[in-house]
Design a protein around this motif. Structure first.
Motif, mmCIF file in Angstrom:
data_model
loop_
_atom_site.group_PDB
_atom_site.id
_atom_site.type_symbol
_atom_site.label_atom_id
_atom_site.label_comp_id
_atom_site.label_asym_id
_atom_site.label_seq_id
_atom_site.Cartn_x
_atom_site.Cartn_y
_atom_site.Cartn_z
ATOM 1 N N ARG A 49 -66.985 8.889 -48.964
ATOM 2 C CA ARG A 49 -66.501 10.261 -49.112
ATOM 3 C C ARG A 49 -67.388 11.204 -48.302
ATOM 4 N NH1 ARG A 49 -62.434 12.053 -51.215
ATOM 5 N NH2 ARG A 49 -61.170 10.817 -52.646
ATOM 6 N N THR A 107 -59.297 5.757 -53.779
ATOM 7 C CA THR A 107 -59.575 7.198 -53.850
ATOM 8 C C THR A 107 -60.717 7.512 -54.812
ATOM 9 O OG1 THR A 107 -58.048 7.757 -55.668
ATOM 10 C CG2 THR A 107 -57.118 7.628 -53.435
ATOM 11 N N PRO A 153 -56.020 13.282 -53.365
ATOM 12 C CA PRO A 153 -57.124 12.334 -53.576
ATOM 13 C C PRO A 153 -57.462 11.486 -52.353
ATOM 14 C CG PRO A 153 -55.145 11.584 -54.696
ATOM 15 C CD PRO A 153 -54.857 12.979 -54.233
ATOM 16 N N ARG A 213 -63.727 14.449 -54.213
ATOM 17 C CA ARG A 213 -62.334 14.103 -54.473
ATOM 18 C C ARG A 213 -61.566 15.278 -55.059
ATOM 19 N NH1 ARG A 213 -58.940 11.992 -58.503
ATOM 20 N NH2 ARG A 213 -57.585 10.272 -57.818
#
Length: 387
Positions: free
Chosen positions: A172, A136, A181, A176
């Motif tokens: 991503r 994450t 997450p 985040r």
């Protein structure tokens, strides 16, 4: 309850064993020492049709299950090829599962047939220098740019990147969120033979014929069609592959342990000290007997996990336990083999030191033994989460 393999599975093992053992210990030592990818081995398995063992038949694959794929990799490891041999094709068997399950038909048609015939190599880009096990925390980012994405970031410990044309990459697509997450990550299939992607090989202890790389991605634009599945669902797609990956690696650990044990037993029978074979001494015999006992017990858990996965049954518990048990059993066997050979176990000419180095890897990668125990503590015993 039947623990026997089917006739077809036994035939598979024999066929793989026959092909894998055409490549000698000396071949693997030379590849490892020179850091040369084992192309002859790879092409032999591609020509024989083994690379696509678990890829659906409509794309040219064998359409078989994780159990059959596990038996394939176990036999390769047990032949003396170890992790160098398994790693040439492990990602074709495991990594492309994300495209099979979540990719568009266009991506499947583009990638799967060429992966099956060995003409296309695909690596898998997850780990980052500042993220590690906590996926994450990755910082590689794919920002919307016209009808596609512009990607920047860095990956590390990427197996076979130097031989690959494409990479399955997690990045991503949304910043985040501490509350959620795992949201906001997406998977892409990107070209890595381009100016925007640079590679650096990582010097390391073992498995050097199949090298690991740092990957630097600088302003790489990809079309929206390169995304695998739905934007933001990449972490969930990754989770789909965790159990089969653990099962495959468990069998690879078994294979390396079997190879090391075979060397040790033959040496213990042939080596004479004080007018008797050293295998007559309990100090030698008992550790080897313990090694085969550990391997046989771990094998049952690994077979159970593979069978449950293929049957569509819950298998997180047994897949993680199989990875832990086989990793421990394989390393124990390699360690006892090295001890049996003594100084010769440290010498490269007997190859046990190579098994020792490669079996050690399976206790830390792709997930450490401690993280497996975290899973068991939380999800099996119901203890509070530790991280």
């Amino acid at each position: 309850m039947n623990f026997d393999l089917t006739a077809d599975q036994l035939d598979l093992k024999l066929a793989v064993r026959d092909l894998a053992r055409r490549f000698t210990d000396e071949y693997w030592s030379d590849c490892d020492e020179s850091k040369e990818f084992p192309w002859d081995f790879y092409r032999a398995f591609a020509d024989a049709g083994w690379l696509g063992i678990a890829i659906p038949e409509e794309y040219g694959g064998g359409g078989l299950g994780v159990l059959e794929a596990s038996l394939l990799l176990e036999e390769i490891a047990a032949s003396g090829a170890g992790m160098n041999g398994c790693s040439t094709m492990h990602l074709t068997i495991f990594g492309l599962n994300t495209i099979v399950k979540h990719g568009s038909e266009e991506l499947r048609q583009e990638v799967l047939p060429r992966a099956v015939d060995g003409s296309l190599h695909v690596c898998f880009g997850v780990t980052e220098p500042n993220a590690g096990t906590d996926t994450t925390r990755i910082s590689t980012f794919a920002r919307r740019d016209g009808d596609g994405y512009r990607i920047n970031g860095r990956k590390v410990w990427i197996t076979k990147a130097g031989q690959s044309q494409k990479m399955v990459l997690i990045a991503r697509t949304v910043e985040r969120s501490p509350e959620r997450p795992t949201d906001g990550m997406s998977l892409f299939l990107i070209d890595i033979e381009c100016d925007e992607v640079q590679l650096r090989a990582i010097p390391k202890l073992g498995r050097n014929a199949v090298q690991s790389y740092e990957v630097f991605i600088d302003d790489l634009w990809v079309p929206e069609s390169a995304r695998i599945g739905v934007e933001g669902q990449g972490f969930r797609y990754l989770l789909d592959g965790l159990n089969p990956e653990r099962i495959l690696l468990a069998h690879e650990a078994l294979g390396i342990g079997r190879a090391a044990l075979d060397k040790a037993v033959r040496y213990a029978k042939d080596r004479t000290v004080f007018d008797r074979p050293i295998g007559q001494n309990q100090g030698i015999a008992f550790p080897l007997a313990e090694a085969v006992t550990r391997l046989d017990a771990a094998e049952l858990m690994a077979r159970n996990a593979a069978s449950r996965y293929d049957a569509g049954q819950p298998c997180g518990r047994v897949a993680n336990m199989a990875k832990w048990l086989c990793g421990e059993a394989g390393f124990f066997a390699a360690d006892r083999a090295l001890q049996t050979l003594g100084g010769m176990g440290y010498a490269k000419e007997y190859h046990v030191e190579r098994y020792f180095r490669e079996s050690r890897l399976l206790r830390i990668a792709p997930i450490s033994q401690e993280m497996v125990l975290n899973y068991v503590s939380e999800h099996v015993l119901g203890l509070p989460k530790s991280y």
